[in-house]
Design an enzyme around this catalytic site. Structure first.
Site, PDB file in Angstrom:
ATOM      1  N   SER A   1      -0.023  -2.990  13.716  1.00  0.00           N
ATOM      2  CA  SER A   1      -1.396  -3.372  14.068  1.00  0.00           C
ATOM      3  C   SER A   1      -1.648  -3.250  15.574  1.00  0.00           C
ATOM      4  CB  SER A   1      -1.688  -4.811  13.648  1.00  0.00           C
ATOM      5  OG  SER A   1      -1.356  -5.018  12.300  1.00  0.00           O
TER       6      SER A   1
HETATM    7  N1  SAH Z   1       2.826  -6.399  10.862  1.00  0.00           N
HETATM    8  C1  SAH Z   1       3.436  -5.083  10.743  1.00  0.00           C
HETATM    9  C2  SAH Z   1       2.504  -4.006  10.285  1.00  0.00           C
HETATM   10  C3  SAH Z   1       1.782  -4.287   9.038  1.00  0.00           C
HETATM   11  S1  SAH Z   1       1.214  -2.889   8.135  1.00  0.00           S
HETATM   12  C4  SAH Z   1       4.098  -4.692  12.032  1.00  0.00           C
HETATM   13  O1  SAH Z   1       4.121  -5.508  12.966  1.00  0.00           O
HETATM   14  O2  SAH Z   1       4.604  -3.586  12.117  1.00  0.00           O
HETATM   15  C5  SAH Z   1       1.109  -3.719   6.572  1.00  0.00           C
HETATM   16  C6  SAH Z   1       2.426  -3.822   5.857  1.00  0.00           C
HETATM   17  O3  SAH Z   1       2.204  -4.563   4.658  1.00  0.00           O
HETATM   18  C7  SAH Z   1       2.997  -2.479   5.406  1.00  0.00           C
HETATM   19  O4  SAH Z   1       4.292  -2.345   5.918  1.00  0.00           O
HETATM   20  C8  SAH Z   1       3.012  -2.560   3.879  1.00  0.00           C
HETATM   21  O5  SAH Z   1       4.123  -1.914   3.287  1.00  0.00           O
HETATM   22  C9  SAH Z   1       3.076  -4.061   3.666  1.00  0.00           C
HETATM   23  N2  SAH Z   1       2.610  -4.546   2.368  1.00  0.00           N
HETATM   24  C10 SAH Z   1       1.559  -4.107   1.625  1.00  0.00           C
HETATM   25  N3  SAH Z   1       1.434  -4.827   0.489  1.00  0.00           N
HETATM   26  C11 SAH Z   1       2.417  -5.772   0.516  1.00  0.00           C
HETATM   27  C12 SAH Z   1       2.810  -6.826  -0.375  1.00  0.00           C
HETATM   28  N4  SAH Z   1       2.168  -7.070  -1.519  1.00  0.00           N
HETATM   29  N5  SAH Z   1       3.869  -7.597  -0.006  1.00  0.00           N
HETATM   30  C13 SAH Z   1       4.541  -7.368   1.150  1.00  0.00           C
HETATM   31  N6  SAH Z   1       4.219  -6.393   2.023  1.00  0.00           N
HETATM   32  C14 SAH Z   1       3.172  -5.599   1.714  1.00  0.00           C
END
Ligand code: SAH
Length: 217
Positions: free
Chosen positions: A69
Site C-alpha cells: 500500500s
Molecule cells: N499490507 C501489505 C499489502 C497488502 S496487499 C504489505 O504491507 O505489503 C493485500 C494482501 O491481502 C495481498 O497480499 C493478498 O494476497 C491478501 N489477501 C487477499 N485476500 C485475503 C484473505 N482473505 N486473507 C488473507 N489475506 C488476503
C-alpha cells in the site's frame, strides 16, 4: 559524471526524509508512526528493480498481482487504529510484511504482532524476509484472514489491508475491550475507510474517507 553520482547518492539519502515531510504535510502527525515509516527500510519489501522508487509515496508491485500500500494510506490506517506501545495487533492481508514491520516498531515487540496472508507464495517469501530483518518472532499465518486468528486474540487493533464488501464478524469478535478494527469497505466506486471500536456499550462504526484497495478474496 562525478557530480551526477553524488546527486544520485544524495537523492537516495534524503528520500526517507522527503517521504516523512510529505506525509506530515498530508496530515500524519509527527510521532511514532512517522518514526516507524522512517525506520523501516521500505526498499527491503519490494523487488530490487523497484528499490529506487521504494521511498516514493505510492503503492508498489510485490508480485502475485498484489501491491504494497501507499505509505500515506498505511500511516492513515495506523493513526485511525491508534496503535500504541504494547498493543496486541493483527494485520489481515500481510503481503510483503511491510505493515507487520511498522507494527513491530510501534508496539515495541514483534511477539505482539500477528499477520494473516492468503497467498501461499507471498506468505513463504514474507516469512523469509521477516527472518532476514530479525523479525522472525512476528507470527505470520497462511490462510483466510476473514477468520482473523483466534489463537492470539483478543487484539487491541486489527488492520485489514484489502477491501471487503462486508465486515467479517469474526474480526469484530476478536477485538479486546476498547479495541479498534480498521477496514476498507467496498461501497461501490470506492472503499470507505471504516473504523469499528469495541466500546463499553458495544460496537461503534465510523467512516473516514475514500480509498482504493485490492479485494479481500
Ligand atoms: N499490507 C501489505 C499489502 C497488502 S496487499 C504489505 O504491507 O505489503 C493485500 C494482501 O491481502 C495481498 O497480499 C493478498 O494476497 C491478501 N489477501 C487477499 N485476500 C485475503 C484473505 N482473505 N486473507 C488473507 N489475506 C488476503
Amino acid at each position: 559524471m562525478h557530480s551526477e553520482r553524488m546527486q544520485d547518492r544524495q537523492r537516495l539519502h534524503t528520500a526517507p526524509a522527503r517521504l516523512i515531510e510529505r506525509l506530515h504535510q498530508q496530515g500524519i502527525p509527527r510521532g511514532v508512526i512517522l518514526d516507524a515509516i522512517r525506520y523501516v527500510p521500505r526498499d527491503a519489501f519490494v523487488s530490487p528493480d523497484l528499490s529506487e522508487v521504494a521511498w516514493e509515496n505510492r503503492p508498489l508491485d510485490i508480485g502475485e498481482g498484489q501491491t504494497i500500500s501507499q505509505p500515506y494510506t498505511v500511516g492513515f490506517m495506523l493513526q485511525l487504529a491508534a496503535v500504541a506501545a504494547s498493543d496486541r495487533v493483527l494485520e489481515v492481508g500481510a503481503g510483503s510484511g511491510y505493515v507487520l514491520a511498522l507494527l513491530s516498531y510501534i508496539v515495541g515487540d514483534p511477539k505482539l504482532v500477528t499477520g494473516v496472508e492468503r497467498n501461499e507464495i507471498l506468505c513463504e517469501q514474507t516469512r523469509g524476509r521477516l527472518r532476514e530483518l530479525g523479525l522472525d518472532r512476528v507470527r505470520l499465518m497462511c490462510g483466510d484472514g476473514r477468520e482473523g486468528c483466534r489463537q492470539h486474540a483478543p487484539y487491541d487493533a486489527i488492520i485489514v489491508s484489502a477491501q471487503t464488501e462486508s465486515i467479517p464478524p469474526q474480526l469484530t469478535d476478536q477485538l479486546a475491550p476498547g479495541g479498534r478494527l480498521v477496514i476498507p469497505v467496498d461501497v461501490g466506486s470506492y472503499a470507505a475507510m471504516t473504523r469499528v471500536v469495541r466500546g463499553p456499550d458495544g460496537l461503534v462504526q465510523t467512516r473516514h474517507g475514500a480509498f482504493q484497495f485490492v479485494p479481500l478474496v
